[in-house]
Design a protein around this motif. Structure first.
Motif, PDB file in Angstrom:
ATOM      1  N   LYS A   1       0.791  -1.275   0.101  1.00  0.00           N
ATOM      2  CA  LYS A   1      -0.037  -0.003   0.024  1.00  0.00           C
ATOM      3  C   LYS A   1       0.867   1.076   0.178  1.00  0.00           C
ATOM      4  O   LYS A   1       0.439   2.343  -0.510  1.00  0.00           O
ATOM      5  CB  LYS A   1      -1.221  -0.045   1.309  1.00  0.00           C
ATOM      6  CG  LYS A   1      -0.370   0.043   2.520  1.00  0.00           C
ATOM      7  CD  LYS A   1      -1.336  -0.335   3.668  1.00  0.00           C
ATOM      8  CE  LYS A   1      -1.574  -1.887   3.825  1.00  0.00           C
ATOM      9  NZ  LYS A   1      -2.412  -2.093   4.760  1.00  0.00           N
TER      10      LYS A   1
ATOM     11  N   ASP B   1      -4.816  -5.524  -0.602  1.00  0.00           N
ATOM     12  CA  ASP B   1      -5.257  -5.371   0.725  1.00  0.00           C
ATOM     13  C   ASP B   1      -6.830  -5.898   0.869  1.00  0.00           C
ATOM     14  O   ASP B   1      -7.667  -5.474  -0.017  1.00  0.00           O
ATOM     15  CB  ASP B   1      -5.531  -3.753   0.912  1.00  0.00           C
ATOM     16  CG  ASP B   1      -4.884  -3.435   2.315  1.00  0.00           C
ATOM     17  OD1 ASP B   1      -4.974  -4.065   3.110  1.00  0.00           O
ATOM     18  OD2 ASP B   1      -4.468  -2.144   2.475  1.00  0.00           O
ATOM     19  N   SER B   2      -7.176  -6.351   1.836  1.00  0.00           N
ATOM     20  CA  SER B   2      -8.582  -6.865   2.091  1.00  0.00           C
ATOM     21  C   SER B   2      -9.624  -6.250   1.845  1.00  0.00           C
ATOM     22  O   SER B   2     -10.535  -6.283   1.332  1.00  0.00           O
ATOM     23  CB  SER B   2      -8.736  -7.906   3.538  1.00  0.00           C
ATOM     24  OG  SER B   2      -8.485  -6.989   4.696  1.00  0.00           O
ATOM     25  N   GLU B   3      -9.339  -4.852   2.585  1.00  0.00           N
ATOM     26  CA  GLU B   3     -10.625  -3.927   2.553  1.00  0.00           C
ATOM     27  C   GLU B   3     -10.733  -3.443   1.185  1.00  0.00           C
ATOM     28  O   GLU B   3     -11.740  -3.062   0.494  1.00  0.00           O
ATOM     29  CB  GLU B   3     -10.281  -2.578   3.447  1.00  0.00           C
ATOM     30  CG  GLU B   3     -10.053  -3.231   4.877  1.00  0.00           C
ATOM     31  CD  GLU B   3      -8.975  -3.708   5.323  1.00  0.00           C
ATOM     32  OE1 GLU B   3      -7.755  -3.931   4.580  1.00  0.00           O
ATOM     33  OE2 GLU B   3      -8.437  -4.291   6.612  1.00  0.00           O
TER      34      GLU B   3
ATOM     35  N   ASN C   1      -2.262   2.108  10.145  1.00  0.00           N
ATOM     36  CA  ASN C   1      -2.248   1.172   8.959  1.00  0.00           C
ATOM     37  C   ASN C   1      -3.556   1.494   8.294  1.00  0.00           C
ATOM     38  O   ASN C   1      -3.916   1.439   7.079  1.00  0.00           O
ATOM     39  CB  ASN C   1      -2.434  -0.466   9.249  1.00  0.00           C
ATOM     40  CG  ASN C   1      -2.912  -1.142   8.042  1.00  0.00           C
ATOM     41  OD1 ASN C   1      -1.969  -1.050   7.157  1.00  0.00           O
ATOM     42  ND2 ASN C   1      -3.715  -1.989   8.256  1.00  0.00           N
ATOM     43  N   LYS C   2      -4.722   1.968   9.279  1.00  0.00           N
ATOM     44  CA  LYS C   2      -5.950   2.442   8.546  1.00  0.00           C
ATOM     45  C   LYS C   2      -5.635   3.691   7.788  1.00  0.00           C
ATOM     46  O   LYS C   2      -6.422   4.013   6.961  1.00  0.00           O
ATOM     47  CB  LYS C   2      -7.006   2.574   9.727  1.00  0.00           C
ATOM     48  CG  LYS C   2      -8.279   1.736   9.661  1.00  0.00           C
ATOM     49  CD  LYS C   2      -8.225   0.649   8.623  1.00  0.00           C
ATOM     50  CE  LYS C   2      -7.521  -0.804   8.846  1.00  0.00           C
ATOM     51  NZ  LYS C   2      -8.050  -1.811   8.150  1.00  0.00           N
TER      52      LYS C   2
ATOM     53  N   GLU D   1      -4.450   3.302   4.775  1.00  0.00           N
ATOM     54  CA  GLU D   1      -5.261   2.580   3.876  1.00  0.00           C
ATOM     55  C   GLU D   1      -6.481   3.566   3.208  1.00  0.00           C
ATOM     56  O   GLU D   1      -7.002   3.518   2.186  1.00  0.00           O
ATOM     57  CB  GLU D   1      -6.321   1.451   4.678  1.00  0.00           C
ATOM     58  CG  GLU D   1      -5.208   0.256   4.791  1.00  0.00           C
ATOM     59  CD  GLU D   1      -5.915  -1.017   5.386  1.00  0.00           C
ATOM     60  OE1 GLU D   1      -7.265  -0.885   5.725  1.00  0.00           O
ATOM     61  OE2 GLU D   1      -5.353  -2.021   5.351  1.00  0.00           O
TER      62      GLU D   1
HETATM   63 MG    MG Z   1      -6.032  -4.031   5.241  1.00  0.00          MG
END
Ligand code: MG
Length: 383
Positions: free
Chosen positions: A119, A144-146, A211-212, A215
């Motif tokens: 990311k 990235d999962s999201e 991390n968020k 993201e």
């Molecule tokens: Mg993630």
């Protein structure tokens, strides 16, 4: 003919999960090349099992420990860029942190399809990547999962019906800590994530909520949405990964057990879903699903990320790099947990703001500035 995969970051958690998928789908996928930072023992095992044509290791000093006799061993970022320019079907970029940036740019310049787990590439050079992707958005598939969740949801709705997008966060291991207790957190506590098993950097970033923040920035560039329309929702069970809110106030959510094999397989199979050996979501067995607003007072890193998005491209680079340097200092036990956002904020305040950055050299210059500034700051603090 099998689809050839170049895997950068093969010894990390995403790299290992990618190899599991390749083994599971061995009739249609095969490894072309492997690259890693420096975990040579594991790399040697992977070479034996997956028989890559090419190998690259970031840390040059490690090459004599590698058991590989086919061709020369590539090294460093330059080696990764050479590998990326070769002939294969998909490159998975699962390198940790800013070392993933240049291989991403090179892959896009060479018109490669890239499954992007790094990311930081988008955080540091989102505007440049968007430009390189012009006309061919499917060249980059998020891992990235999201973001994989949001990518899938967005396929199902006309863009004009999108109101906001919501990225969920587990909230990390210290969600219920009192603000005053965060100071005393030891590195080994921060490196133990409640729902995801991941590498050190992302696990610590999850604990600080950086991390968020990264993201949110990743989503801003990936989906070209205004930052004010990207929300974060804390959801400790990590079953809902992405949610879109639509013009009529209805919601669509993407759910799955927290397993990175799902977004990886989706990316490797060109946005197709195939049977996978992963757990099913069972609502009957699930006690509750819970949701909370993120606490940006307790975890200022998320607020710093939103502020950086509002200020300009240079702030995104400094945020990312300063965070990498101070996170490493925390892992080494040199500073306390609450120093992480404090020092990142200081670096942001001291850099020269540039609102739009369109060339990679300027990105790398700012990256180097932030390394030096933050390292000096740490040295003065520790004196
Ligand atoms: Mg993630």
């Amino acid at each position: 003919m099998k689809k050839k995969i170049l895997l950068l970051g093969s010894t990390g958690s995403i790299g290992k999960a990618t190899l599991e998928i390749i083994e599971h789908e061995k009739d249609s996928l095969e490894i072309f090349g492997l690259a890693c930072k420096g975990s040579i023992d594991l790399l040697n095992e992977q070479i034996q099992k997956f028989k890559p044509k090419y190998i690259c290791v970031y840390d040059k000093s490690q090459t004599d420990k590698i058991n590989f006799d086919k061709t020369k061993i590539f090294t460093g970022i330059a080696g990764m860029k050479e590998l990326v320019a070769m002939d294969y079907a998909i490159v998975v970029n699962a390198l940790p942190g800013s070392i993933g940036l240049e291989p991403t740019i090179e892959a896009l310049k060479c018109q490669k399809t890239i499954a992007l787990a790094n990311k930081e590439s988008l955080v540091m050079a989102g505007r440049i990547i968007r430009k390189l992707l012009k006309g061919n958005p499917n060249q980059l598939i998020p891992v990235d999962s999201e973001h994989s969740a949001l990518h899938q949801l967005l396929q199902a709705i006309p863009r004009k019906e999108l109101k906001t997008m919501i990225i969920t966060a587990s909230g990390g291991p210290f969600r219920n800590h009192k603000k005053d207790d965060l100071k005393k957190i030891r590195p080994e506590e921060a490196l133990n994530h409640p729902t995801w098993k991941m590498g050190q950097k992302i696990t610590l970033d999850s604990a600080t909520l950086m991390n968020k923040g990264l993201e949110v920035i990743e989503a801003r560039w990936l989906f070209d949405v205004e930052p004010s329309r990207i929300k974060v929702l804390v959801h400790p069970e990590s079953i809902l990964h992405g949610i879109v809110e639509l013009t009529d106030n209805s919601l669509m959510a993407y759910m799955a057990c927290p397993d990175m094999k799902i977004p990886i397989a989706y990316a490797l199979n060109a946005s197709q879903r195939l049977p996978l050996p992963v757990n099913r979501v069972s609502f009957e067995e699930m006690a509750t699903l819970s949701f909370f607003a993120p606490d940006m007072d307790k975890f200022p890193s998320l607020r710093l990320a939103y502020n950086a998005l509002a200020s300009g491209d240079s702030a995104l680079i400094v945020l990312n790099t300063a965070n990498e340097v101070v996170s490493e200092a925390f892992i080494q036990g040199k500073i306390c947990f609450t120093d992480i956002p404090r020092i990142v904020e200081d670096a942001l305040e001291h850099h020269t703001m540039q609102s739009e950055i369109e060339d990679i050299d300027t990105v790398l210059e700012l990256h180097n500035w932030a390394i030096i500034y933050t390292a000096n700051k740490l040295r003065n603090l520790l004196r």
